[in-house]
Design an enzyme around this catalytic site. Structure first.
Site, PDB file in Angstrom:
ATOM      1  N   GLU A  84      -3.879   8.411   3.733  1.00  0.00           N
ATOM      2  CA  GLU A  84      -4.401   7.329   2.584  1.00  0.00           C
ATOM      3  C   GLU A  84      -5.351   7.867   1.672  1.00  0.00           C
ATOM      4  OE1 GLU A  84      -3.069   4.592   2.026  1.00  0.00           O
ATOM      5  OE2 GLU A  84      -1.608   4.021   3.569  1.00  0.00           O
ATOM      6  N   ASP A 137       9.133   8.480   5.186  1.00  0.00           N
ATOM      7  CA  ASP A 137       9.786   8.359   3.756  1.00  0.00           C
ATOM      8  C   ASP A 137       9.164   9.693   2.959  1.00  0.00           C
ATOM      9  OD1 ASP A 137       7.185   7.290   4.363  1.00  0.00           O
ATOM     10  OD2 ASP A 137       7.264   6.116   2.540  1.00  0.00           O
ATOM     11  N   GLU A 186       9.215  -6.616   4.347  1.00  0.00           N
ATOM     12  CA  GLU A 186       9.036  -5.526   5.023  1.00  0.00           C
ATOM     13  C   GLU A 186       9.901  -4.950   5.873  1.00  0.00           C
ATOM     14  OE1 GLU A 186       5.666  -2.692   5.422  1.00  0.00           O
ATOM     15  OE2 GLU A 186       6.725  -3.636   4.139  1.00  0.00           O
ATOM     16  N   GLU A 241       7.759   1.525  -4.000  1.00  0.00           N
ATOM     17  CA  GLU A 241       8.948   2.163  -3.696  1.00  0.00           C
ATOM     18  C   GLU A 241      10.217   1.768  -4.661  1.00  0.00           C
ATOM     19  OE1 GLU A 241       6.064   3.516  -0.921  1.00  0.00           O
ATOM     20  OE2 GLU A 241       6.887   1.764  -1.502  1.00  0.00           O
TER      21      GLU A 241
END
Length: 582
Positions: free
Chosen positions: A172, A317, A421, A440
């Site tokens: 992050e 991802d 989600e 995304e």
């Protein structure tokens, strides 16, 4: 429940301008979807007229909805994008700065949850370093607000320090803070001035120095691991915590190469790219010999897979995303070889449905979660993070499949007003009832262009607003999530923006920060430190096909398809039925 609603009402009464704007424009969706005005005028004599005649009479509901995007609506949407951004940004600056983000329920700022260290949803992201301000820098410039960009840069320089007793997640901190500092520095110092004369006289590379300082503080995560795969968390002042765990996800450990690599090539220090590339290679070496797939959680000391699920969503991802984007930026062929092999394994073991997106019979294409060793389906849900994949397919030139997969996620959005989600494709229902405003699907939409306005349009109408845009899940008011500005607003659809008009080419980082494809990043100021590891980079792992050049893919489509909907109505209807729209 009543108390929460009261807070929202009080906040909205103080800051309701944007809500009123949304209410006044609620019919925009209908206007957009029912308009039949052509985006461009084509003379009757045009040879293309025969294809456009497919739309005459509006006999097909999907043609009626999606065949046009009037210029008047486009301008209105552009204005909405700015309204949305400045509503969030100005209220963060008013109510929360210099804290990390705005709590939209209480209309006040917040940082890490020091009273509850186990609250990783907050503590992995927030670090007492004005996260939202930093995360927003490049967005201000993309919007053309040079004055506020300069003010924000100076505020960061004057007020931000990473010398904090704060434990943050390496991933992050990398994508949110390091990526934004690097992006803003590059845009600020670009000699070609794609956004105009945005430099200022007293700037002395301070953003780059801050980025370097942060990256140095993240380096202890790469030390004392048997595999070279980093610890997931690090204290910015003291290094890896004594109680630090030895498990990390594939995406978290393997999605550092873009930011670390750019930093290394900007400052001429190979250290950062070296550790990030070593982590990628270590993960790659652990893939299954049977399927070529990786799992989603690994032990950094033993190299054993703790989580054996392989998919395109959470935990996986951005690992795939950065293999291709790293190749685009740095031109390192090993990155493309790994991506190509990974993509082939994904197609062989994760993809279900008919072979062709836009032809034939059978179920629409869908990518499922499987066991990394056997390829057997492990569950029947997908998550909202998987919506990045159509955009990655666009970058890889697999446009047809990108269109079909994007239509699937868009259909889910249409049904629920957001992407759950987790969505159970077998039950046609959400498994996890919230949506934290993930970017995304926005990037995939942006890259596909054909429906480039859709997510921005829907985003404006799908949730309540309080100080910062806060999405309350469809018919689930108790479940809420808070967005941070950079996540949702860095990907704007604006045809006249310098991002599109400039000779420069750009990509988005996984956090949506703007990075130019610059020849500087394809030049290393050091010799290679790695010998080619045969187990990782063997040419026999994939075909010897060379990576594709940066060319247009328009000629891959038959002429008649260039003037029709990108996905045939029969398949769009099938996808809508698949998600329970009718």
């Amino acid at each position: 429940m009543g108390g929460q609603n009261l807070k929202i009402a009080v906040c909205s009464s103080r800051l309701g301008a944007f809500q009123r704007f949304i209410c006044q424009n609620v019919n925009l969706t209908k206007l957009c979807f029912e308009s039949t005005t052509s985006c461009s005028k084509i003379g009757e004599e045009s040879s293309k007229r025969s294809y456009l005649s497919l739309f005459d009479g509006n006999k097909d509901e999907y043609v009626q909805k999606y065949s046009s995007f009037p210029d008047t609506l486009k301008l209105k949407m552009k204005g909405m994008a700015k309204e949305m951004f400045y509503f969030g940004y100005e209220n963060y600056m008013k109510y929360a700065f210099p804290e990390d983000e705005l709590n939209p329920i209480d209309c006040e700022g917040r940082g890490p949850d020091v009273l509850n260290p186990s609250n990783i949803n907050i503590n992995d992201v927030l670090g007492n370093y004005s996260l939202t301000l930093i995360d927003t820098l490049d967005t201000l410039l993309v919007l053309g607000n040079v004055t506020e960009f300069h003010r924000a840069v100076k505020l960061v320089i004057e007020t931000v320090s990473f010398d904090k007793d704060s434990t943050v997640q390496v991933f992050e901190a990398n994508i949110r803070i390091l990526g934004s500092l690097i992006s803003a520095h590059i845009l600020l110092t670009d000699p070609k001035h794609p956004f105009g004369q945005v430099g200022f006289k007293d700037y002395d590379n301070e953003l780059l120095h801050l980025a370097h300082d942060l990256a140095v503080r993240l380096l202890p995560a790469f030390e004392n691991t048997s595999t070279g795969i980093p610890y997931p968390r690090v204290n910015l002042k003291t290094g890896v915590p004594e109680d630090g765990i030895n498990e990390t996800c594939t995406a978290g450990a393997g999605s550092l190469l873009v930011e670390f690599g750019i930093l290394s090539r900007l400052i001429g220090d190979s250290t950062f790219e070296w550790v990030a590339r070593r982590a990628v290679r270590a993960l790659w070496s652990l893939r299954s010999n049977e399927t070529g797939l990786l799992g989603n959680v690994v032990n950094i000391q033993t190299g054993q897979w703790v989580g054996k699920q392989s998919g395109l969503g959470a935990g996986m991802d951005s690992f795939y995303e950065y293999l291709l984007k790293s190749y685009i930026l740095f031109g390192e062929k090993e990155d493309y070889r790994m991506f190509k092999a990974a993509y082939e394994s994904i197609q062989n073991h994760l993809r279900r449905g008919r072979e062709s997106c836009n032809e034939g019979e059978g179920d629409p294409p869908l990518y499922v979660n499987v066991n990394m060793f056997s390829g057997e389906i492990m569950n029947t849900w997908i998550d909202s993070l998987q919506a990045f994949f159509p955009g990655l397919q666009v970058l890889n030139g697999d446009i047809d499949d990108a269109i079909c997969l994007h239509a699937f996620y868009y259909a889910i959005w249409k049904r629920f007003g957001a992407l759950p989600e987790r969505y159970n494709w077998q039950l046609q229902a959400p498994d996890v009832l919230f949506y934290p405003l993930r970017p995304e699907l926005v990037e995939s939409t942006y890259l596909l262009y054909q429906v480039g306005f859709a997510n921005l349009l829907l985003l404006g109408f799908s949730g309540a607003v309080c100080c910062l845009n806060t999405l309350l899940y469809h018919r689930q008011p108790k479940t809420r999530s808070i967005c941070t500005l950079g996540w949702i607003f860095s990907r704007l659809f604006d045809e006249d923006n310098p991002l599109h008009k400039s000779d420069h080419k750009y990509i988005f980082t996984t956090e949506g920060h703007v990075v130019p494809i610059d020849k500087r990043f394809r030049e290393k100021q050091w010799d290679d430190l790695f010998p080619c590891d045969d187990v990782v980079l063997a040419e026999t792992d994939v075909s010897n096909q060379q990576p594709p050049g940066n060319i247009s893919h328009c000629n891959r489509f038959p002429q008649e398809r260039r003037y029709a909907l990108p996905l045939k109505s029969v398949y769009m209807r099938q996808i809508d039925h698949m998600v329970g729209l009718f």
